[in-house]
Design a protein around this motif. Structure first.
Motif, short mmCIF file in Angstrom:
data_model
loop_
_atom_site.label_atom_id
_atom_site.label_comp_id
_atom_site.label_asym_id
_atom_site.label_seq_id
_atom_site.Cartn_x
_atom_site.Cartn_y
_atom_site.Cartn_z
N MET A 1 -11.21 19.86 5.35
CA MET A 1 -11.61 19.81 3.95
C MET A 1 -12.56 18.63 3.71
SD MET A 1 -8.11 18.36 2.26
CE MET A 1 -9.10 17.34 1.20
N GLY A 2 -13.75 18.96 3.17
CA GLY A 2 -14.71 17.91 2.86
C GLY A 2 -15.02 17.06 4.08
N GLU A 3 -15.21 15.75 3.85
CA GLU A 3 -15.56 14.90 4.99
C GLU A 3 -14.32 14.34 5.67
OE1 GLU A 3 -15.58 11.47 1.91
OE2 GLU A 3 -15.64 13.65 1.86
N LEU A 4 -13.14 14.65 5.13
CA LEU A 4 -11.90 14.08 5.70
C LEU A 4 -10.96 15.21 6.10
CD1 LEU A 4 -10.42 11.14 5.79
CD2 LEU A 4 -9.04 12.17 3.98
N GLU A 5 -10.48 15.17 7.34
CA GLU A 5 -9.51 16.17 7.79
C GLU A 5 -8.11 15.74 7.37
OE1 GLU A 5 -9.67 19.06 9.71
OE2 GLU A 5 -11.86 19.05 9.49
N VAL A 6 -7.51 16.51 6.48
CA VAL A 6 -6.15 16.22 6.03
C VAL A 6 -5.21 17.27 6.61
CG1 VAL A 6 -4.66 16.31 4.00
CG2 VAL A 6 -6.75 14.98 3.92
N ALA A 7 -4.11 16.80 7.20
CA ALA A 7 -3.12 17.72 7.76
C ALA A 7 -2.07 18.04 6.71
CB ALA A 7 -2.47 17.08 8.98
N TRP A 8 -1.51 19.24 6.76
CA TRP A 8 -0.42 19.57 5.84
C TRP A 8 0.50 20.60 6.48
CZ3 TRP A 8 -5.06 22.05 5.70
CH2 TRP A 8 -5.06 23.43 5.56
N ARG A 9 1.71 20.63 5.97
CA ARG A 9 2.67 21.67 6.35
C ARG A 9 2.86 22.54 5.14
NH1 ARG A 9 3.61 17.09 8.26
NH2 ARG A 9 4.36 16.75 10.38
N GLU A 10 3.14 23.81 5.35
CA GLU A 10 3.48 24.62 4.18
C GLU A 10 4.45 25.71 4.55
OE1 GLU A 10 -0.67 26.41 3.17
OE2 GLU A 10 0.86 27.78 2.44
N ALA A 11 5.14 26.25 3.54
CA ALA A 11 6.11 27.32 3.75
C ALA A 11 6.26 28.10 2.45
CB ALA A 11 7.47 26.74 4.16
N LEU A 74 -7.16 19.11 -1.43
CA LEU A 74 -6.40 20.02 -0.56
C LEU A 74 -5.97 21.26 -1.34
CD1 LEU A 74 -4.89 20.78 2.05
CD2 LEU A 74 -2.95 19.43 1.23
N LEU A 75 -5.46 21.06 -2.55
CA LEU A 75 -5.02 22.21 -3.36
C LEU A 75 -6.21 23.13 -3.66
CD1 LEU A 75 -2.55 20.37 -5.75
CD2 LEU A 75 -1.94 21.91 -3.87
N ASP A 76 -7.36 22.54 -3.95
CA ASP A 76 -8.56 23.36 -4.19
C ASP A 76 -8.90 24.16 -2.93
OD1 ASP A 76 -8.73 22.32 -6.72
OD2 ASP A 76 -10.31 20.87 -6.24
N HIS A 77 -8.83 23.48 -1.80
CA HIS A 77 -9.12 24.13 -0.51
C HIS A 77 -8.18 25.31 -0.27
CE1 HIS A 77 -10.01 24.35 3.81
NE2 HIS A 77 -8.72 24.28 4.03
N LEU A 78 -6.93 25.16 -0.71
CA LEU A 78 -5.93 26.22 -0.50
C LEU A 78 -5.95 27.26 -1.63
CD1 LEU A 78 -2.92 24.00 0.70
CD2 LEU A 78 -4.43 25.45 2.10
N GLY A 79 -6.84 27.09 -2.58
CA GLY A 79 -6.94 28.07 -3.68
C GLY A 79 -5.80 27.95 -4.69
N VAL A 80 -5.18 26.78 -4.76
CA VAL A 80 -4.07 26.57 -5.69
C VAL A 80 -4.61 25.94 -6.97
CG1 VAL A 80 -1.96 25.25 -6.11
CG2 VAL A 80 -2.34 26.32 -3.88
#
Ligand code: MLT
Length: 262
Positions: A1-11, A74-80
């Motif tokens: 996402m953007g210029e920074l790679e952010v890691a996340w977990r989801e379920a 991140l939420l924007d990236h995930l469409g939330v």
């Protein structure tokens, strides 16, 4: 996402709840919480920048606004679009900034073992010392000293697995990120005046044996928020989702069920 790679977990699938971890931890704090989510909920737990598997980004301290902006990206990236937020301690400081930046997107707020106020001068000096030590000698000292403060006595007696998990989580974090976040917390804004503006269902959660953000502080915070309920998790210190996940999830899920559909 953007210029920074952010890691996340989801379920899960459905309405979103964003989980924000404390200091000096990462998104794996929420492993059990993601696994236990009730039907109809999608849990998203990022590693804040510099922690876990997220990139550190450019130089400078990590402000709570920076962490909040990353979470929104991140939420924007995930469409939330709309979401509930659950922030623990430093994650709570970030949740306050999220409320300030994007309250129209937030359906509910869970504040776990956190506080709205800023550091006093003594605490700021402590943060600077911690940052200098982390930079000079690494984070092993934190795994020893902080664990004693973060966990309740019952956890030491009954949950050696949780003690070990916390130690390992702290030791995984890069010393430079620990320093940058400590300096960012020392400069965080005072969110006390925001409390009265939190006009969505709010859950204030606190471990009964938390010595970092004690129950009385949680009571004061809940009193100042218009639609807040307080839940005290028995036999837990500063990290109820790790120490007493069943009791923590019971309170969290009860609150989730109370959130009106957007
Ligand atoms: C945390 O758990 O995130 C820390 O206790 C926050 C702080 O040091 O203020």
């Amino acid at each position: 996402m953007g210029e920074l790679e952010v890691a996340w977990r989801e379920a899960g699938e459905g309405r979103a709840i964003l989980f924000l971890h404390g200091f000096p931890l990462d998104g794996s704090l929420w492993k059990d919480s993601l696994g236990a989510l009730p039907d109809g909920w999608r849990g998203i737990a990022p590693d804040l920048r510099g922690f876990g598997d997220s990139e550190p980004g450019e130089n400078g301290l990590y402000s709570m606004d920076r962490f909040a902006a990353d979470a929104l990206a991140l939420l924007d990236h995930l469409g939330v679009d709309r979401f509930a937020v659950c922030g623990l301690s430093m994650g709570g400081y970030v949740a306050f900034r999220l409320w300030s930046l994007a309250r129209e997107r937030i359906d509910g707020v869970a504040l776990v073992d956190t506080r709205p106020g800023t550091d006093d001068e003594e605490a700021r000096v402590g943060r600077r010392t911690l940052a200098a030590r982390a930079r000079g000698e690494g984070t092993a000292f934190l795994a020893d000293e902080l664990v004693q403060k973060l966990l309740g006595p019952a956890t030491f007696r009954e949950r050696p697995d949780a003690v070990q998990r916390l130690r390992e989580m702290i030791l995984r974090q890069p010393a430079e990120s620990v320093a940058r976040a400590a300096l960012g917390m020392a400069r965080r804004r005072d969110s006390t005046a925001l409390l009265v503006t939190i006009q969505v269902p709010t859950l204030v959660l606190v471990g009964s044996d938390d010595i970092v953000t004690p129950v009385e502080e949680a009571e004061r915070m809940a009193d100042a928020i218009p639609d807040a309920a307080l839940a005290v998790v028995p036999a837990a210190g500063h990290l109820p989702p790790l120490e007493r996940p069943e009791e923590f999830h019971e309170a969290l899920h009860h609150w989730l069920r109370s959130l009106r559909a957007p």
